[in-house]
Design an enzyme around this catalytic site. Structure first.
Site, mmCIF file in Angstrom:
data_model
loop_
_atom_site.group_PDB
_atom_site.id
_atom_site.type_symbol
_atom_site.label_atom_id
_atom_site.label_comp_id
_atom_site.label_asym_id
_atom_site.label_seq_id
_atom_site.Cartn_x
_atom_site.Cartn_y
_atom_site.Cartn_z
ATOM 1 N N TYR A 168 4.171 59.529 22.858
ATOM 2 C CA TYR A 168 4.935 58.271 22.871
ATOM 3 C C TYR A 168 6.192 58.439 23.735
ATOM 4 O O TYR A 168 6.499 57.581 24.577
ATOM 5 C CB TYR A 168 5.307 57.831 21.443
ATOM 6 C CG TYR A 168 6.194 56.609 21.474
ATOM 7 C CD1 TYR A 168 5.666 55.350 21.781
ATOM 8 C CD2 TYR A 168 7.572 56.712 21.272
ATOM 9 C CE1 TYR A 168 6.480 54.229 21.874
ATOM 10 C CE2 TYR A 168 8.395 55.592 21.353
ATOM 11 C CZ TYR A 168 7.843 54.358 21.659
ATOM 12 O OH TYR A 168 8.658 53.252 21.768
ATOM 13 N N ARG A 212 19.035 59.600 16.361
ATOM 14 C CA ARG A 212 20.291 58.883 16.089
ATOM 15 C C ARG A 212 20.034 57.482 15.507
ATOM 16 O O ARG A 212 20.775 56.998 14.659
ATOM 17 C CB ARG A 212 21.088 58.784 17.396
ATOM 18 C CG ARG A 212 22.482 58.249 17.260
ATOM 19 C CD ARG A 212 22.993 57.729 18.587
ATOM 20 N NE ARG A 212 22.116 56.689 19.125
ATOM 21 C CZ ARG A 212 22.116 56.271 20.383
ATOM 22 N NH1 ARG A 212 22.921 56.836 21.254
ATOM 23 N NH2 ARG A 212 21.301 55.317 20.775
ATOM 24 N N ARG A 225 10.481 49.704 12.559
ATOM 25 C CA ARG A 225 9.826 50.491 13.605
ATOM 26 C C ARG A 225 9.985 51.954 13.231
ATOM 27 O O ARG A 225 11.067 52.375 12.819
ATOM 28 C CB ARG A 225 10.493 50.228 14.957
ATOM 29 C CG ARG A 225 10.510 48.773 15.331
ATOM 30 C CD ARG A 225 9.884 48.507 16.677
ATOM 31 N NE ARG A 225 8.675 49.269 16.929
ATOM 32 C CZ ARG A 225 8.226 49.535 18.148
ATOM 33 N NH1 ARG A 225 8.887 49.154 19.201
ATOM 34 N NH2 ARG A 225 7.108 50.201 18.316
ATOM 35 N N PHE A 285 24.437 61.655 37.936
ATOM 36 C CA PHE A 285 23.582 60.637 37.319
ATOM 37 C C PHE A 285 22.633 61.266 36.292
ATOM 38 O O PHE A 285 22.395 60.690 35.224
ATOM 39 C CB PHE A 285 22.802 59.917 38.435
ATOM 40 C CG PHE A 285 21.706 59.034 37.933
ATOM 41 C CD1 PHE A 285 21.993 57.815 37.347
ATOM 42 C CD2 PHE A 285 20.380 59.418 38.044
ATOM 43 C CE1 PHE A 285 20.977 57.001 36.867
ATOM 44 C CE2 PHE A 285 19.364 58.616 37.575
ATOM 45 C CZ PHE A 285 19.664 57.400 36.979
HETATM 46 C C1 D61 Z 1 17.563 61.578 34.789
HETATM 47 C C2 D61 Z 1 18.473 60.575 34.525
HETATM 48 C C3 D61 Z 1 18.169 59.601 33.628
HETATM 49 C C4 D61 Z 1 16.968 59.621 32.951
HETATM 50 C C5 D61 Z 1 16.059 60.638 33.230
HETATM 51 C C6 D61 Z 1 16.382 61.630 34.149
HETATM 52 C C7 D61 Z 1 14.829 60.667 32.581
HETATM 53 C C8 D61 Z 1 14.539 59.683 31.692
HETATM 54 C C9 D61 Z 1 15.420 58.673 31.416
HETATM 55 C C10 D61 Z 1 16.627 58.627 32.045
HETATM 56 C C11 D61 Z 1 15.043 57.611 30.443
HETATM 57 C C12 D61 Z 1 15.593 57.933 29.103
HETATM 58 C C13 D61 Z 1 15.472 56.853 28.122
HETATM 59 C C14 D61 Z 1 16.347 57.197 26.929
HETATM 60 C C15 D61 Z 1 16.892 55.988 26.263
HETATM 61 N N1 D61 Z 1 15.811 55.304 25.599
HETATM 62 C C16 D61 Z 1 15.596 53.995 25.747
HETATM 63 O O1 D61 Z 1 16.287 53.302 26.460
HETATM 64 C C17 D61 Z 1 14.423 53.457 24.954
HETATM 65 O O2 D61 Z 1 13.606 52.636 25.749
HETATM 66 C C18 D61 Z 1 12.688 53.370 26.539
HETATM 67 C C19 D61 Z 1 11.927 52.418 27.453
HETATM 68 C C20 D61 Z 1 12.799 51.788 28.511
HETATM 69 C C21 D61 Z 1 13.411 52.800 29.430
HETATM 70 C C22 D61 Z 1 14.468 52.145 30.198
HETATM 71 C C23 D61 Z 1 15.283 53.082 31.067
HETATM 72 C C24 D61 Z 1 16.259 53.865 30.517
HETATM 73 C C25 D61 Z 1 17.061 54.649 31.310
HETATM 74 C C26 D61 Z 1 16.885 54.646 32.689
HETATM 75 C C27 D61 Z 1 15.889 53.840 33.256
HETATM 76 C C28 D61 Z 1 15.084 53.062 32.427
HETATM 77 C C29 D61 Z 1 15.756 53.792 34.644
HETATM 78 C C30 D61 Z 1 16.586 54.501 35.449
HETATM 79 C C31 D61 Z 1 17.579 55.308 34.894
HETATM 80 C C32 D61 Z 1 17.712 55.387 33.538
HETATM 81 C C33 D61 Z 1 14.936 52.746 23.709
HETATM 82 O O3 D61 Z 1 15.688 51.637 24.022
HETATM 83 C C34 D61 Z 1 16.361 51.011 22.968
HETATM 84 C C35 D61 Z 1 17.791 51.413 22.949
HETATM 85 O O4 D61 Z 1 18.088 52.603 22.811
HETATM 86 O O5 D61 Z 1 18.645 50.517 23.068
HETATM 87 C C36 D61 Z 1 13.731 52.412 22.867
HETATM 88 O O6 D61 Z 1 13.339 51.272 22.751
HETATM 89 O O7 D61 Z 1 13.202 53.379 22.303
HETATM 90 MG MG MG Z 2 11.390 50.451 22.868
#
Ligand code: D61
Ligand code: MG
Length: 431
Positions: A168, A212, A225, A285
């Site tokens: 997931y 968290r 969820r 970043f």
């Molecule tokens: C380097 C820098 C940033 C990185 C990376 C490597 C590798 C992965 C990520 C960022 C993504 C990490 C996501 C962690 C936070 N989780 C969420 O936001 C959950 O949603 C996941 C699906 C949508 C992802 C959107 C996203 C997030 C960060 C990004 C990106 C896209 C694109 C570019 C840069 C960063 C979480 O969201 C709800 C909430 O926490 O508010 C969930 O629904 O589980």
């Molecule tokens: Mg989500």
């Protein structure tokens, strides 16, 4: 900005907080004139202040691509997270989302507050997407397609095993890592990182979020969820929601510590990924969210508050991380120091104490083996700067408020990094 009380308690937060405030004002001023790009950048600031700031520092082409990548996936996630959408409506939207980004007419109203605005005016995002280079568009489309399919799979399936949990997290965050690595490579400054390391970057951030956000996710209306894997929580309680009840506090904390120990597995990969980056803006970043994650895990470990409310790093500390993360030495120091904050919280009666301790020690060894920490500590003047910086990182564990035996172990570990025994001696009388 941070609350007045917090700033009074941590006066050295003030400068980074002001600097952050100015940088954020500056970023808001730089919003482009075209209405679709203006919408995208102001939306980015509204939905993620922390990511917005680090994205803003990237070079123009990469910045635009990462901004759209973020908003497209945030929109996809808004559909996934809206528990009021019936499954038979939600699943086809998730699966077809990668095609919707090419359609300026498409929109689907869901989510709340700023997320609802993003969904209602999604045409601005698709308009901007269509202006990106083909290489960027293909990478964003590919990741959106795979993430949408993965989210759809887990709408109908619970996270049972630890393998499910990793799968997931791969869909919702590991794939972001893979996509970003591709965008960095396409921008010309970076080598293409191995998928397994890019995946770990995402898994470490996502698992920290899932840990968290326990209470927020379990209390989600109209439907809760659940992302904590049954394979872990079933060792402690019969139902995942039992963790939030006071009578289960001891079991809840043990389960939480098990989850934190699982997340710590990804740290060495993340350090390896970051150490290969060349571009300063890309480095920041990537590194800033990772340091925030290890800080959050250190704060959550053995902390019952995770089951009572929101546990978050204070704003001043976030500002410090943003201000002071510039190279790998800063990253190793932060990982070393945050693991050192977690270490004395390990209770020897915790069922996973040995495992957690060996994880923490492996992380600290990776930081030391990099060789850069020793070099940094040779310069005593810089060392004092670092000492004051890291000891003030943590409100509860500042040197003065720690119980004497923990404070001395903490000071000793810091001082042990120094060459020569002369400076080690005076510490004994400090606490
Ligand atoms: C380097 C820098 C940033 C990185 C990376 C490597 C590798 C992965 C990520 C960022 C993504 C990490 C996501 C962690 C936070 N989780 C969420 O936001 C959950 O949603 C996941 C699906 C949508 C992802 C959107 C996203 C997030 C960060 C990004 C990106 C896209 C694109 C570019 C840069 C960063 C979480 O969201 C709800 C909430 O926490 O508010 C969930 O629904 O589980
Ligand atoms: Mg989500």
């Amino acid at each position: 900005m941070g609350s007045l009380a917090a700033v009074l308690r941590h006066p050295d937060d003030l400068y980074p907080l002001l600097k952050l405030k100015m940088a954020s004002r500056q970023a808001e001023k730089q919003i482009p004139p075209e209405p679709h790009w203006a919408f995208c950048y102001s939306m980015l600031h509204k939905v993620s202040r922390s990511f917005a700031l680090v994205i803003q520092q990237l070079g123009t082409d990469l910045r635009n691509a990462v901004c759209i990548f973020y908003l497209v996936l945030r929109a996809l996630d808004t559909v996934e997270d809206d528990t009021s959408i019936p499954t038979d409506v939600k699943v086809p939207i998730l699966i077809a989302f990668h095609r919707h980004v090419y359609d300026r007419e498409w929109h689907f109203s869901c989510g709340t507050k700023e997320y609802k605005v993003l969904m209602d005016q999604f045409h601005h995002v698709s308009t901007a997407f269509l202006e990106l280079g083909k290489g960027y568009q293909d990478a964003i489309e590919d990741i959106t397609k795979r993430m949408g399919a993965g989210m759809a799979k887990f709408i109908c399936k619970e996270v049972e095993s630890i393998d499910d949990y990793d799968e997931y997290c791969y869909y919702v965050a590991g794939l972001v890592g893979l996509g970003l690595s591709k965008l960095f490579y396409a921008s010309g400054t970076e080598d293409l990182a191995p998928d397994s390391l890019s995946n770990s970057m995402g898994l470490f951030l996502q698992k920290t979020n899932i840990i968290r956000d326990y209470l927020e996710d379990i209390n989600e209306i109209p439907k809760c969820r659940m992302f904590w894997p049954r394979e872990i929580w079933s060792k402690y309680v019969n139902k995942l929601e039992d963790l939030k009840y006071e009578e289960n506090s001891d079991k809840a904390v043990q389960c939480l510590n098990d989850m934190v120990t699982n997340a710590l597995m990804h740290v060495e990969d993340c350090l390896k990924y970051m150490s290969a980056l060349r571009d300063h803006a890309i480095f920041r970043f990537c590194a800033i969210p990772q340091i925030m994650a290890i800080g959050t895990l250190a704060l959550c470990y053995n902390n019952i508050e995770v089951f009572r409310g929101v546990v978050k790093m204070r704003r001043g500390l976030t500002a410090k991380v943003i201000d002071r993360t510039n190279n790998m030495t800063d990253v190793y120091l932060a990982f070393y120091d945050f693991s050192n904050i977690l270490k004395p919280k390990i209770n020897k009666n915790d069922p996973n104490a040995t495992k957690t301790l060996s994880r923490v020690e492996a992380i600290q060894k990776a930081c030391m083996d990099s060789g850069v920490l020793n070099k940094r500590f040779v310069k005593v003047s810089k060392f004092y700067k670092q000492l004051s910086y890291f000891s003030s990182y943590w409100p509860l564990f500042s040197l003065t408020s720690l119980p004497p035996e923990q404070a001395s172990s903490r000071i000793t570990t810091i001082f042990n990094l120094l060459p020569g025994p002369s400076i080690v001696r005076p510490i004994k009388c400090l606490p």
